[in-house]
Design a protein around this motif. Structure first.
Motif, short mmCIF file in Angstrom:
data_model
loop_
_atom_site.label_atom_id
_atom_site.label_comp_id
_atom_site.label_asym_id
_atom_site.label_seq_id
_atom_site.Cartn_x
_atom_site.Cartn_y
_atom_site.Cartn_z
N ILE A 75 0.84 -1.20 0.00
CA ILE A 75 0.00 0.00 0.00
C ILE A 75 0.87 1.25 0.00
O ILE A 75 0.64 2.20 -0.75
CB ILE A 75 -0.95 0.00 1.22
CG1 ILE A 75 -1.98 -1.12 1.09
CG2 ILE A 75 -1.66 1.35 1.35
CD1 ILE A 75 -2.86 -1.30 2.31
N LEU A 76 1.91 1.25 0.86
CA LEU A 76 2.83 2.38 0.90
C LEU A 76 3.55 2.55 -0.44
O LEU A 76 3.76 3.67 -0.92
CB LEU A 76 3.87 2.18 2.01
CG LEU A 76 3.40 2.43 3.44
CD1 LEU A 76 4.41 1.88 4.45
CD2 LEU A 76 3.17 3.92 3.69
N LYS A 77 3.92 1.44 -1.05
CA LYS A 77 4.63 1.49 -2.33
C LYS A 77 3.75 2.07 -3.42
O LYS A 77 4.21 2.83 -4.28
CB LYS A 77 5.10 0.09 -2.71
CG LYS A 77 5.96 0.06 -3.97
CD LYS A 77 6.48 -1.35 -4.24
CE LYS A 77 7.35 -1.39 -5.49
NZ LYS A 77 7.87 -2.76 -5.76
N LYS A 78 2.47 1.72 -3.39
CA LYS A 78 1.56 2.16 -4.45
C LYS A 78 1.02 3.57 -4.21
O LYS A 78 0.93 4.38 -5.13
CB LYS A 78 0.38 1.18 -4.56
CG LYS A 78 -0.58 1.50 -5.71
CD LYS A 78 -1.63 0.43 -5.85
CE LYS A 78 -2.57 0.73 -7.01
NZ LYS A 78 -1.86 0.78 -8.31
N LEU A 79 0.66 3.87 -2.96
CA LEU A 79 -0.01 5.13 -2.67
C LEU A 79 0.92 6.19 -2.06
O LEU A 79 0.58 7.38 -2.06
CB LEU A 79 -1.18 4.89 -1.70
CG LEU A 79 -2.28 3.96 -2.17
CD1 LEU A 79 -3.36 3.83 -1.10
CD2 LEU A 79 -2.90 4.44 -3.49
N GLY A 80 2.08 5.76 -1.53
CA GLY A 80 2.91 6.71 -0.79
C GLY A 80 2.36 6.92 0.61
O GLY A 80 1.23 6.49 0.91
N GLU A 81 3.12 7.57 1.46
CA GLU A 81 2.69 7.73 2.85
C GLU A 81 1.45 8.62 2.96
O GLU A 81 0.50 8.29 3.69
CB GLU A 81 3.84 8.30 3.68
CG GLU A 81 4.98 7.28 3.86
CD GLU A 81 6.20 7.86 4.52
OE1 GLU A 81 6.37 9.11 4.47
OE2 GLU A 81 6.99 7.09 5.10
N ARG A 82 1.40 9.73 2.23
CA ARG A 82 0.24 10.61 2.29
C ARG A 82 -1.00 9.92 1.74
O ARG A 82 -2.08 9.99 2.34
CB ARG A 82 0.51 11.89 1.50
CG ARG A 82 -0.68 12.84 1.47
CD ARG A 82 -0.39 14.09 0.63
NE ARG A 82 -1.57 14.91 0.49
CZ ARG A 82 -2.53 14.71 -0.41
NH1 ARG A 82 -2.43 13.69 -1.27
NH2 ARG A 82 -3.59 15.52 -0.47
N GLY A 83 -0.87 9.24 0.59
CA GLY A 83 -2.01 8.54 0.01
C GLY A 83 -2.52 7.43 0.91
O GLY A 83 -3.72 7.17 0.98
N THR A 84 -1.60 6.78 1.64
CA THR A 84 -1.99 5.73 2.58
C THR A 84 -2.83 6.32 3.71
O THR A 84 -3.82 5.72 4.14
CB THR A 84 -0.74 5.05 3.15
OG1 THR A 84 -0.02 4.44 2.07
CG2 THR A 84 -1.11 3.98 4.17
N VAL A 85 -2.44 7.49 4.20
CA VAL A 85 -3.21 8.14 5.27
C VAL A 85 -4.62 8.48 4.78
O VAL A 85 -5.61 8.28 5.50
CB VAL A 85 -2.49 9.41 5.76
CG1 VAL A 85 -3.34 10.15 6.79
CG2 VAL A 85 -1.14 9.04 6.38
N ILE A 86 -4.73 8.99 3.57
CA ILE A 86 -6.04 9.33 3.01
C ILE A 86 -6.91 8.09 2.88
O ILE A 86 -8.09 8.08 3.29
CB ILE A 86 -5.88 10.03 1.65
CG1 ILE A 86 -5.22 11.39 1.82
CG2 ILE A 86 -7.24 10.18 0.95
CD1 ILE A 86 -4.87 12.08 0.52
N ALA A 87 -6.36 7.03 2.29
CA ALA A 87 -7.13 5.79 2.11
C ALA A 87 -7.59 5.23 3.45
O ALA A 87 -8.73 4.78 3.59
CB ALA A 87 -6.28 4.76 1.36
#
Length: 399
Positions: free
Chosen positions: A271-283
């Protein structure tokens, strides 16, 4: 995997087990000790949880600062030994005030989660820290699996049995740590202990001066206020809404812990690899909001259990936020950072149990204008929405 890392993960897991072990028996234990209705027991449960959290809030930076000065090893081992004795106290407590005293001591010793996270930061490269914090979260989730499961099963032997097991586990891990734990604080990274920075407000102020950290701390805090609805209200909610027994409460929390451990220990990396740290927080926020609303309104216990994987996806938020903040803090302040994060989550646990159990009592009391046991979960969903908005608005302003 190196033995010291195994010890750190076991420490976090046992912390979670100690909490989870007693959750299934708390409604019956409080009613046995103090009498009263389930709604009244929920209020006392909120007081006990808040007492625990107050101590974590006050002592998180102290413990983190002490570990930066004297090392991770002595702090962790002393805390585990005291924790074992504290569970013995709670196992024999015959009054509600002894239970309160037990939560005071337990909150102080549980503040070592910051030291455990700092140890992981010590041995990890900056780009590895978010995933390593996910591993710590997975250990917490594994403890949350075993704790409620064992607590529910041990409840068949009395409301005190889980405390005895928790004492044995903490004591055994202290012995294991004495044998295998290596110190990671060196003369190059050791820092003087400063009482101004070793109080929660001082630590948060110091970290708040770093670019972008204040907003992330606020989001981290809001997440934990909402997430605390589960340990605060779940056993009372399950008993009131679905007539669950302590064993069923334990099984349901165990299922939650299993999915949380799988997500934080395995899924978070891709998830971190695909979305990045910020995108992971949003998801994570989106999953959390949806699951909290659904749990509040469904009328079937089976459906609540089926929603567990969705609810667990919110667990990707803390390690991603920790990874972002850890990258903005110097190596000699990792203990301080983790102590401040412990205080932020503890501050959330000071407020949340009182608010959530009071909300539950107001909407389940015989005189309640509207019967809505799921009201605390709707409140938590609203808080998660505020956290998501803070992240999105802050990102827009900084772009």
């Amino acid at each position: 995997m190196r033995l010291p890392v195994i010890f750190i993960l076991l420490t976090v897991m046992i912390d979670a087990m100690g909490i989870g072990l007693i959750i299934p028996v708390m409604p019956d234990l409080i009613q046995d000790v103090d009498g009263g209705s389930l709604a009244e027991a929920a209020i006392w449960g909120g007081i006990l949880s808040t007492t625990f959290a107050v101590m974590q809030f006050l002592f998180g930076p102290v413990v983190g600062g002490l570990s930066d000065r004297f090392g991770r090893r002595p702090v962790l081992l002393i805390a585990l030994a005291i924790m074992a004795l504290d569970y013995v106290l709670m196992a024999v407590a015959g009054t509600i005030w002894l239970l309160v005293l037990g939560r005071v001591i337990g909150g102080i010793t549980a503040a070592t989660q910051s030291t455990a996270s700092a140890y992981m930061a010590d041995i990890s490269a900056p780009h590895e820290r978010a995933a390593r914090f996910g591993l710590v979260g997975a250990a917490f989730g594994a403890g949350f699996v075993l704790g409620p499961l064992l607590g529910g099963l041990l409840a068949e032997y009395g409301t005190r049995a889980p405390f005895w097991l928790a004492a044995v586990l903490a004591g055994s891990n202290a012995i294991f740590g004495w044998i295998v734990l290596k110190e990671t604080v060196t003369d190059a990274t050791r820092r003087a202990f400063n009482w101004r920075r070793a109080n929660p407000l001082g630590a948060l102020r110091a970290l708040g001066r770093l670019p972008g950290v204040t907003r992330l701390l606020v989001i981290y805090f809001i997440y934990h206020v909402g997430f605390a609805v589960y340990p605060s209200v779940w056993p009372y909610f399950g008993k009131e809404r679905f007539d669950w027994t302590p064993a069923t409460v334990g099984l349901s929390l165990g299922l939650f812990g299993i999915t949380m451990a799988l997500i934080q220990g395995g899924l978070i990396r891709p998830i971190l690899k695909k979305l990045g740290e910020r995108g992971t927080v949003i998801a994570g926020h989106l999953f959390s909001i949806a699951s909290l609303i659904l749990i509040a309104v469904v009328s079937s216990g089976t459906w609540v259990l089926l929603l567990t994987p969705l609810a667990s996806m919110g667990g990707i938020i803390p390690p991603a936020l920790q990874g972002i903040m850890s990258a903005r803090v110097a190596d000699d302040a990792q203990g301080e950072l983790q102590g401040a994060l412990t205080s932020a989550s503890a501050l959330a646990m000071i407020l949340s149990p009182l608010v959530m159990t009071y909300t539950f009592a107001q909407f389940t009391d015989a005189q309640a204008p509207i019967y809505l046991p799921g009201a605390p979960f709707l409140l938590a969903a609203g808080l998660s929405t505020v956290g998501l908005a803070a992240l999105l608005i802050g990102t827009r302003r900084s772009s």
